[in-house]
Design an enzyme around this catalytic site. Structure first.
Site, PDB file in Angstrom:
ATOM      1  CG  HIS A  30      -4.087  -0.479  -1.239  1.00  0.00           C
ATOM      2  ND1 HIS A  30      -3.880  -0.647  -0.141  1.00  0.00           N
ATOM      3  CD2 HIS A  30      -5.016  -1.493  -1.533  1.00  0.00           C
ATOM      4  CE1 HIS A  30      -4.401  -1.982   0.367  1.00  0.00           C
ATOM      5  NE2 HIS A  30      -5.192  -2.356  -0.597  1.00  0.00           N
TER       6      HIS A  30
ATOM      7  CB  SER B 262      -0.901  -0.026   1.189  1.00  0.00           C
ATOM      8  OG  SER B 262      -1.796   0.883   1.076  1.00  0.00           O
TER       9      SER B 262
ATOM     10  CG  ASP C 276      -5.892  -5.288   2.186  1.00  0.00           C
ATOM     11  OD1 ASP C 276      -6.528  -6.318   2.718  1.00  0.00           O
ATOM     12  OD2 ASP C 276      -5.841  -4.653   1.129  1.00  0.00           O
TER      13      ASP C 276
END
Ligand SMILES: C[S@@+](CC[C@H](N)C(=O)[O-])C[C@H]1O[C@@H](n2cnc3c(N)ncnc32)[C@H](O)[C@@H]1O
Lengths: 292, 187
Positions: free
Chosen positions: B37, B10, B130
């Protein structure tokens, strides 16, 4: 018995290295059982999708194994509705993918305008946001009075919401912005009345809409139409079922009829690749009839 | 034997992923699936950079695409990327998971179910959690897991929550990850 252990910690499922293949086998048996007991055939849905939704249900209901889930599904009829809801992903938006609606206005509407009567099949309409989007677009283009929209889904709960046309006020900001990007020239708020936390879309938009229960897997041609809208549904099917449903759409379309799929869906690599021509590659708009 | 590699990252992930891919050898024979992401306005430029700077063909995964070795597949922004079966990938517009779509957990879990002990999972920098459950699933199904050492991570939260939840096989500084992947790949 494991299934009676309600204290099973969420996320701590029994599946792992020792029984990974058993997981697959149990899922096959479960889908068979559901098909035979309830007549809903999920056997050709995407396996990854099915596994994720089934895992989710195991966690939510504190069940240990897929076999426990199967037992509960067979013995508790009401529970089946919950499971059906689990498997039907209803995520949707108004004017989802604004560029798609923009291209629809530019490339498809001019053709449809030449017809005296227009019929559209919107398959997998979910809670109806897409139906009202299309109705607004048709209204603005002056075509709504002569268009009939068949909006179908296999989930009766979402069809009920779709009929009512009542949505959360908080979603309107996104929908208004989508609408503007899609080439809308008024305000989305012209089409609804707001009350407390909800908005209700004008009933006149749905005057020519027929909402109906239809299962793409097991039911046949619904009507002969000039355009099929089926967006973000095929993505949940495996290749075999995608081919089958695309054939159903092809059979439902008049010659030169339009097929609109979701942004990540495509007729490429399917049996129908050669019986449609591409109207807009990026936005997945096709026309029945081979490339000349 | 490793048949597939999944990578999740991310915040800070663009640089970290590039650092790893650029240091994998030519003729690397294992397909790589990645959830990063990243916004839809940045992904095209990023993927074309990777195409130039690595030996791989780098692309967004397509719906029901059959994957091949030598190619790196990224989840398209706004879609979950799933391993469908031994040959193909699928996309999904389900609800967000961990406030993310694509979600690393979704890729890692679905990959662990298909590849089981033949999977290598790598979790890099990020400022959320996540990927932690996904790494746990990889571990449970007998796969190998590498997490970036929080000390070298631009954002530590993601590697840290993974280390708390499961026992990764390796915790390595970013510079050593490509080497470890290469070593594990030839076993
Ligand atoms: C993700 S929604 C897509 C909604 C909308 N078309 C859109 O793009 O925003 C998928 C819908 O397909 C419906 N669906 C799934 N399988 C179906 C089937 N076999 N027959 C009819 N509808 C189905 C689900 O109930 C759900 O409402």
């Amino acid at each position: 018995m494991l299934s009676e252990n309600n204290d099973l910690p969420v996320n701590d499922l029994v599946y792992g290295a020792d029984n990974g293949d058993l997981f697959d086998l149990e899922i096959e048996l479960l889908l068979d059982a559901v098909n035979r007991a309830y007549g809903y055939d999920f056997r050709n849905y995407s396996k990854a999708h099915l596994k994720r939704r089934i895992m989710h249900r195991l966690k939510m209901s504190s069940l240990a194994t897929v076999t426990d889930l199967q037992k509960k599904l067979l013995w508790e009829k009401n529970f089946y509705r919950t499971f059906l809801q689990d498997l039907s992903i209803n995520v949707t938006e108004m004017f989802r993918d604004p560029s798609f609606y923009k291209v629809l206005r530019e490339k498809v509407i001019p053709v449809l305008s030449t017809y005296a009567h227009i019929k559209v099949w919107l398959a997998g309409c979910s809670t109806g946001e897409e139906v009202y989007s299309l109705a607004i677009l048709l209204k603005e283009e002056g075509l709504l009075p002569r268009t009939r929209i068949y909006a179908t889904d296999f989930n009766k709960n979402v069809l009920e919401t779709a009929k009512q046309g009542i949505y959360k006020k908080q979603d309107m900001e996104l929908y208004e912005s989508n609408y503007n990007k899609s080439g809308g020239e008024s305000n989305l708020s012209d089409y609804y009345t707001a009350k407390y936390g909800s908005v209700m879309f004008d009933k006149s938009l749905a005057k020519n809409v027929v909402f109906a229960d239809h299962n793409l897997v097991t039911d046949g041609v619904f009507a002969e139409v000039n355009m099929v809208f089926c967006r973000n549904v095929l993505i949940y099917f495996d290749k075999i079922l995608q081919n089958k449903v695309l054939n159903l759409f092809s059979d439902s379309l008049t010659n030169n009829g339009f097929l609109c799929l979701g942004t990540k869906e495509s007729i490429r690599f399917t049996q129908l690749e050669n019986s449609f021509s591409v109207i807009d590659k990026k936005n997945k708009i096709y026309k029945k009839g081979a490339v000349k | 034997m490793i048949r597939a590699i999944v990578i999740g990252a991310s915040y800070g992930g663009m640089e970290a992923i590039q650092a790893i891919l650029a240091n994998l050898p030519e003729n690397f024979k294992i397909p790589i699936f990645i959830v990063l992401h990243i916004g839809s306005n940045r992904i095209d430029a990023y993927l074309s950079t990777l195409n130039k700077k690595t030996f791989f063909t780098v692309k967004e995964a397509e719906e029901k695409e059959e994957f091949v070795a030598g190619t790196v597949y990224f989840a398209p922004p706004n879609y979950h990327l799933q391993v469908e079966n031994y040959n193909s990938l699928s996309l999904s517009t389900d609800e967000k998971v961990n406030f993310s779509r694509p979600s690393i957990d979704v890729l890692f879990e679905t990959a662990s179910w298909v590849f089981q002990k033949e999977l290598l999972g790598i979790l890099l920098t990020g400022s959320n959690s996540d990927g932690a459950l996904g790494m746990k699933s990889i571990h449970k199904f007998g796969g190998i897991s590498i997490v970036e050492d929080p000390e070298t991570a631009v954002a530590k939260a993601m590697p840290l929550s993974c280390i708390q939840l499961s026992k990764p096989d390796y915790i390595l500084p970013l510079q050593q990850i490509a080497g470890k992947i290469t070593e594990l790949a030839i076993k």
